[in-house]
Design a protein around this motif. Structure first.
Motif, short mmCIF file in Angstrom:
data_model
loop_
_atom_site.label_atom_id
_atom_site.label_comp_id
_atom_site.label_asym_id
_atom_site.label_seq_id
_atom_site.Cartn_x
_atom_site.Cartn_y
_atom_site.Cartn_z
N THR A 99 -42.95 -95.32 -14.08
CA THR A 99 -41.52 -95.14 -13.83
C THR A 99 -40.79 -96.02 -14.83
O THR A 99 -41.07 -97.22 -14.93
N LEU A 100 -39.87 -95.42 -15.58
CA LEU A 100 -39.12 -96.14 -16.60
C LEU A 100 -37.64 -96.11 -16.26
O LEU A 100 -37.10 -95.05 -15.94
N ALA A 101 -37.00 -97.25 -16.33
CA ALA A 101 -35.54 -97.33 -16.14
C ALA A 101 -35.00 -98.23 -17.24
O ALA A 101 -35.51 -99.33 -17.46
N PHE A 102 -33.98 -97.75 -17.93
CA PHE A 102 -33.44 -98.46 -19.07
C PHE A 102 -31.93 -98.28 -19.11
O PHE A 102 -31.44 -97.15 -19.09
N ASP A 103 -31.19 -99.37 -19.10
CA ASP A 103 -29.73 -99.33 -19.23
C ASP A 103 -29.34 -100.16 -20.45
O ASP A 103 -29.74 -101.32 -20.56
N TRP A 104 -28.56 -99.57 -21.34
CA TRP A 104 -28.07 -100.25 -22.53
C TRP A 104 -26.57 -100.05 -22.54
O TRP A 104 -26.09 -98.93 -22.71
N ILE A 105 -25.82 -101.11 -22.32
CA ILE A 105 -24.36 -101.03 -22.33
C ILE A 105 -23.87 -101.75 -23.58
O ILE A 105 -24.15 -102.94 -23.77
N MET A 106 -23.17 -101.00 -24.44
CA MET A 106 -22.65 -101.57 -25.67
C MET A 106 -21.12 -101.56 -25.61
O MET A 106 -20.51 -100.52 -25.42
N THR A 107 -20.55 -102.73 -25.77
CA THR A 107 -19.10 -102.88 -25.85
C THR A 107 -18.78 -103.32 -27.27
O THR A 107 -19.38 -104.29 -27.77
N ARG A 108 -17.86 -102.60 -27.92
CA ARG A 108 -17.53 -102.90 -29.32
C ARG A 108 -16.06 -103.29 -29.44
O ARG A 108 -15.20 -102.69 -28.82
N ALA A 109 -15.79 -104.27 -30.28
CA ALA A 109 -14.42 -104.66 -30.61
C ALA A 109 -14.38 -104.91 -32.11
O ALA A 109 -15.25 -105.61 -32.64
N GLY A 110 -13.41 -104.32 -32.79
CA GLY A 110 -13.37 -104.49 -34.23
C GLY A 110 -12.05 -104.11 -34.86
O GLY A 110 -11.06 -103.81 -34.18
N TYR A 111 -12.08 -104.13 -36.17
CA TYR A 111 -10.91 -103.85 -36.99
C TYR A 111 -11.31 -102.89 -38.10
O TYR A 111 -12.40 -103.01 -38.68
N GLU A 112 -10.47 -101.91 -38.39
CA GLU A 112 -10.72 -100.96 -39.47
C GLU A 112 -9.51 -100.95 -40.40
O GLU A 112 -8.37 -100.87 -39.97
N TRP A 113 -9.77 -101.07 -41.69
CA TRP A 113 -8.73 -100.96 -42.71
C TRP A 113 -9.05 -99.74 -43.57
O TRP A 113 -10.10 -99.68 -44.20
N ASP A 114 -8.17 -98.77 -43.55
CA ASP A 114 -8.36 -97.55 -44.34
C ASP A 114 -7.76 -97.75 -45.72
O ASP A 114 -6.54 -97.72 -45.90
N PHE A 115 -8.62 -97.95 -46.71
CA PHE A 115 -8.14 -98.16 -48.08
C PHE A 115 -7.76 -96.86 -48.76
O PHE A 115 -7.08 -96.88 -49.77
N VAL A 116 -8.19 -95.73 -48.20
CA VAL A 116 -7.72 -94.40 -48.63
C VAL A 116 -7.16 -93.74 -47.37
O VAL A 116 -7.85 -93.64 -46.36
N SER A 117 -5.91 -93.33 -47.41
CA SER A 117 -5.29 -92.75 -46.23
C SER A 117 -4.23 -91.72 -46.66
O SER A 117 -3.36 -92.02 -47.47
N GLY A 118 -4.35 -90.52 -46.10
CA GLY A 118 -3.39 -89.47 -46.40
C GLY A 118 -3.33 -88.47 -45.26
O GLY A 118 -4.00 -88.62 -44.24
N GLU A 119 -2.53 -87.45 -45.42
CA GLU A 119 -2.38 -86.43 -44.38
C GLU A 119 -3.69 -85.69 -44.10
O GLU A 119 -3.93 -85.24 -42.99
N GLY A 120 -4.55 -85.56 -45.10
CA GLY A 120 -5.78 -84.80 -44.94
C GLY A 120 -6.98 -85.59 -44.48
O GLY A 120 -7.99 -85.02 -44.07
N GLY A 121 -6.91 -86.94 -44.56
CA GLY A 121 -8.07 -87.71 -44.16
C GLY A 121 -7.96 -89.18 -44.51
O GLY A 121 -6.91 -89.65 -44.96
N TYR A 122 -9.04 -89.92 -44.32
CA TYR A 122 -9.07 -91.35 -44.55
C TYR A 122 -10.48 -91.82 -44.88
O TYR A 122 -11.47 -91.15 -44.57
N LEU A 123 -10.58 -92.99 -45.49
CA LEU A 123 -11.83 -93.66 -45.75
C LEU A 123 -11.55 -95.15 -45.65
O LEU A 123 -10.58 -95.64 -46.25
N GLY A 124 -12.34 -95.88 -44.86
CA GLY A 124 -12.03 -97.28 -44.65
C GLY A 124 -13.24 -98.15 -44.39
O GLY A 124 -14.37 -97.68 -44.27
N ALA A 125 -12.96 -99.45 -44.29
CA ALA A 125 -13.97 -100.46 -44.01
C ALA A 125 -13.83 -100.93 -42.57
O ALA A 125 -12.72 -101.02 -42.05
N VAL A 126 -14.96 -101.24 -41.94
CA VAL A 126 -14.99 -101.66 -40.53
C VAL A 126 -15.67 -103.02 -40.42
O VAL A 126 -16.70 -103.26 -41.06
N VAL A 127 -15.09 -103.90 -39.60
CA VAL A 127 -15.70 -105.18 -39.22
C VAL A 127 -15.62 -105.24 -37.71
O VAL A 127 -14.56 -105.01 -37.13
N GLU A 128 -16.76 -105.51 -37.04
CA GLU A 128 -16.75 -105.50 -35.59
C GLU A 128 -17.84 -106.39 -35.00
O GLU A 128 -18.73 -106.84 -35.71
#
Length: 183
Positions: free
Chosen positions: A41-70
Motif C-alpha cells: 500500500t503506497l500513500a504519497f502527498d506532495w504539497i508545493m507552495t510557490r511564491a515568486g516574481y516574473e519580469w517580462d523583458f519582451v511584452s506585447g499584445e500577442g505574447g510575452y517572454l520573461g525571467a522568473v525568480v521564486e
C-alpha cells in the motif's frame, strides 16, 4: 501585477497518490527496503507552495517572454506498508529557490492563450551535499473573464538530492486541469 511587465506569482499545488499495488522497483524509505514485485500500500502527498516574481523583458499584445525568480516550499509525506515487512512513514519539508523562464502567446484574443515555464536549480557538489530540481509546464488557458480562467496542460517535476548518507529521486509528471484567479 505591480506594472505591465512585472508579476507577483503565488501557487498552491497538492499532488496525491494513494494505491494498493505491486511494486515495479525496489523502494527504500527511512532505511527500510521494499523489494520489487512486493504487494504494498503506497500513500504519497506532495504539497508545493510557490511564491515568486516574473519580469517580462519582451511584452506585447500577442505574447510575452520573461525571467522568473521564486521559492518553492515543498512538504512531502510518504507511507509504504507491506504485510511481510510492516510499514514506514516519513514527513519532510524543504524550501527550494529556483530561477527560470516563462512565456506565452494569444491564440484567440480574450478567449484562449497558451503559455510555458521552466524553472529549476542545481546545487554544486559540496562535501556530502548535492541536488537538482527541474519543473516545466506547458498549458492551454481558457479565459472566463478578465480575472478568472481554466487551464489544462502537462507538467513535469524532477527532484534529486544527496545529503550525507541520504539520497532521493522524486518525479511527478502528467496532464492536469486547473483554475486561476487574477488580481
Amino acid at each position: 501585477r505591480p506594472a505591465r511587465t512585472h508579476k507577483i506569482r503565488l501557487q498552491y499545488t497538492p499532488m496525491v497518490f494513494d494505491k494498493d499495488a505491486t511494486l515495479a522497483q525496489a523502494v527504500t524509505l527511512d532505511g527500510t527496503t521494499y523489494d520489487a514485485n512486493l504487494p504494498a500500500t503506497l500513500a504519497f502527498d506532495w504539497i508545493m507552495t510557490r511564491a515568486g516574481y516574473e519580469w517580462d523583458f519582451v511584452s506585447g499584445e500577442g505574447g510575452y517572454l520573461g525571467a522568473v525568480v521564486e521559492v518553492k516550499y515543498n512538504q512531502i509525506r510518504a507511507h509504504v506498508a507491506a504485510a511481510e515487512i510492516g510499514s514506514t512513514r516519513i514527513r519532510t519539508s524543504a524550501p527550494i529557490p529556483a530561477v527560470g523562464v516563462a512565456g506565452g502567446g494569444v491564440l484567440l484574443p480574450h478567449y484562449l492563450s497558451m503559455s510555458f515555464e521552466v524553472t529549476g536549480m542545481k546545487l554544486p557538489e559540496l562535501d556530502d551535499l548535492q541536488g537538482r530540481y527541474v519543473d516545466w509546464d506547458i498549458r492551454l488557458i481558457g479565459h472566463l473573464g478578465k480575472n478568472l480562467g481554466v487551464q489544462t496542460g502537462y507538467r513535469s517535476i524532477d527532484a534529486r538530492y544527496i545529503v550525507d548518507q541520504d539520497s532521493g529521486t522524486l518525479t511527478m509528471k502528467g496532464p492536469y486541469l486547473g483554475a486561476f484567479l487574477r488580481f
